[in-house]
Design a protein around this motif. Structure first.
Motif, PDB file in Angstrom:
ATOM      1  N   VAL A 122       0.845  -1.187   0.000  1.00 33.40           N
ATOM      2  CA  VAL A 122       0.000   0.000   0.000  1.00 33.40           C
ATOM      3  C   VAL A 122       0.882   1.239   0.000  1.00 33.40           C
ATOM      4  O   VAL A 122       1.896   1.293   0.706  1.00 33.40           O
ATOM      5  CB  VAL A 122      -0.914   0.037   1.252  1.00 33.40           C
ATOM      6  N   GLY A 123       0.488   2.235  -0.786  1.00 29.61           N
ATOM      7  CA  GLY A 123       1.141   3.534  -0.758  1.00 29.61           C
ATOM      8  C   GLY A 123       0.122   4.605  -0.416  1.00 29.61           C
ATOM      9  O   GLY A 123      -0.962   4.630  -0.998  1.00 29.61           O
ATOM     10  N   LEU A 239       3.482   2.155   2.874  1.00 26.99           N
ATOM     11  CA  LEU A 239       4.463   3.216   2.691  1.00 26.99           C
ATOM     12  C   LEU A 239       3.747   4.557   2.701  1.00 26.99           C
ATOM     13  O   LEU A 239       2.768   4.750   1.978  1.00 26.99           O
ATOM     14  CB  LEU A 239       5.208   3.014   1.369  1.00 26.99           C
ATOM     15  N   LEU A 240       4.242   5.487   3.518  1.00 31.46           N
ATOM     16  CA  LEU A 240       3.587   6.771   3.731  1.00 31.46           C
ATOM     17  C   LEU A 240       4.512   7.908   3.319  1.00 31.46           C
ATOM     18  O   LEU A 240       5.673   7.947   3.738  1.00 31.46           O
ATOM     19  CB  LEU A 240       3.224   6.928   5.212  1.00 31.46           C
ATOM     20  N   PRO A 283       7.260   8.514  -9.827  1.00 32.51           N
ATOM     21  CA  PRO A 283       8.163   7.394 -10.138  1.00 32.51           C
ATOM     22  C   PRO A 283       8.697   6.689  -8.900  1.00 32.51           C
ATOM     23  O   PRO A 283       8.751   5.452  -8.847  1.00 32.51           O
ATOM     24  CB  PRO A 283       9.289   8.058 -10.940  1.00 32.51           C
ATOM     25  N   GLU A 284       9.097   7.465  -7.884  1.00 33.24           N
ATOM     26  CA  GLU A 284       9.665   6.812  -6.697  1.00 33.24           C
ATOM     27  C   GLU A 284       8.594   6.110  -5.869  1.00 33.24           C
ATOM     28  O   GLU A 284       8.865   5.076  -5.241  1.00 33.24           O
ATOM     29  CB  GLU A 284      10.440   7.817  -5.848  1.00 33.24           C
ATOM     30  N   VAL A 285       7.367   6.636  -5.882  1.00 29.21           N
ATOM     31  CA  VAL A 285       6.276   5.962  -5.179  1.00 29.21           C
ATOM     32  C   VAL A 285       6.008   4.603  -5.814  1.00 29.21           C
ATOM     33  O   VAL A 285       5.901   3.578  -5.126  1.00 29.21           O
ATOM     34  CB  VAL A 285       5.001   6.827  -5.179  1.00 29.21           C
ATOM     35  N   LEU A 290       6.426  -1.295  -5.627  1.00 24.12           N
ATOM     36  CA  LEU A 290       6.839  -2.544  -6.275  1.00 24.12           C
ATOM     37  C   LEU A 290       7.893  -3.274  -5.443  1.00 24.12           C
ATOM     38  O   LEU A 290       7.851  -4.502  -5.305  1.00 24.12           O
ATOM     39  CB  LEU A 290       7.375  -2.257  -7.673  1.00 24.12           C
ATOM     40  N   GLU A 291       8.811  -2.535  -4.884  1.00 23.62           N
ATOM     41  CA  GLU A 291       9.871  -3.159  -4.068  1.00 23.62           C
ATOM     42  C   GLU A 291       9.297  -3.788  -2.800  1.00 23.62           C
ATOM     43  O   GLU A 291       9.775  -4.837  -2.330  1.00 23.62           O
ATOM     44  CB  GLU A 291      10.920  -2.115  -3.701  1.00 23.62           C
TER      45      GLU A 291
END
Length: 294
Positions: A122-123, A239-240, A283-285, A290-291
């Protein structure tokens, strides 16, 4: 430029759900919950980064937005979580991730709580928190008065009150304007306001918002009501991302999520405001989600 495929499906209760299937069709599926008020159209802003990352980005319109059927019962975060789980089943997905931006943040977490076996990561990008609990008690008195009606079981009164706020307070100036004047008023000091491609997407999104108020009413009541999801049921990594200068969705919300969710990681961009966090890190989100995918 093509931004993916517009589509809709019918849920088991007969409601339509409207979505944009963008990015790489063969990539890992990540659902996107746009901010409030906004529709699936906001997924177009994520499309280029999703293509590069190899992500199939499925941007969803919540109930009452775009072509997604409005609901008349009490709006709840869990409703959207269940809708997303059913959409994933209809699309034949065995696993997926979810990203929620701003007002879409709570719904991304709701999906992970409800469909914990399939949600892998989750982002939350500058996501709304339970603001009635965390904000100054004197803030947003009109909205608090509307939500007090909901607390007392007066759904009809709360819906009417929220509709009044949407049409006569929050969107009053927009409704008096049209064309470029309306778009300029909505974009305000957005640093991307001069970019023509961005303007075209935002103009499309704005039309869908101002045409109907049901989606905004849904979000206003669902965000402000007591949250009906169990954050302890979220097993996926969360991820927040928050901005230290964000007054709309302050870091307080990110810290609250990090305290409530076992596998949460909070990143704070100390100098960034709400728009910067939402627009500058796609892009980094995507790469981080994915990581983190389990």
């Amino acid at each position: 430029m093509s931004f993916g495929k517009e589509a809709n499906l019918t849920l088991s209760d007969g409601r339509a759900i409207d979505y944009l299937d963008a990015g790489d069709p063969s990539g890992r599926p990540i659902f996107f919950q746009p901010g409030s008020p906004n529709t699936r159209i906001m997924g177009k802003l994520w499309h280029p980064a999703a293509l590069v990352a190899g992500v199939r980005l499925i941007s969803v319109s919540r109930p009452g937005y775009g072509g997604s059927t409005a609901i008349r019962h009490q709006p709840m975060l869990s409703t959207v979580g269940r809708d997303l789980a059913e959409l994933a089943t209809l699309l034949g997905l065995d696993e997926y991730a979810v990203i929620g931006s701003s007002g879409g943040g709570p719904y991304a977490v709701a999906a992970a709580a409800i469909d914990s076996l399939r949600v892998r990561a989750v982002g939350v990008v500058a996501g709304t928190g339970p603001w009635r609990e965390l904000a100054d008690p004197s803030s947003e008195p009109e909205e608090r008065a509307v939500l007090a009606l909901l607390d007392r079981g007066d759904l009809a009164g709360a819906r009417a009150g929220m509709r009044h706020l949407v049409e006569n307070v929050w969107q009053a100036d927009l409704r008096r304007l049209d064309g470029e004047a309306r778009l300029n008023a909505w974009l305000g000091d957005d640093p991307l306001a001069a970019d023509e491609a961005y303007r075209a997407i935002m103009a499309d999104a704005l039309s869908a918002i101002v045409e109907g108020t049901e989606g905004v009413i849904f979000d206003g009541l669902a965000h402000g009501a007591g949250w009906d999801i169990d954050l302890q049921a979220v097993h996926a990594p969360v991820l927040l991302w928050y901005g230290g200068a964000d007054e709309s969705c302050p870091v307080t919300y990110g810290r609250w999520y990090a305290e409530q969710i076992t596998r949460a990681n909070l990143v704070v961009f100390s100098e960034e405001d709400h728009l910067a966090v939402g627009d500058s890190h796609r892009p980094e989100v995507l790469a981080a989600v994915l990581e983190a995918w389990q």
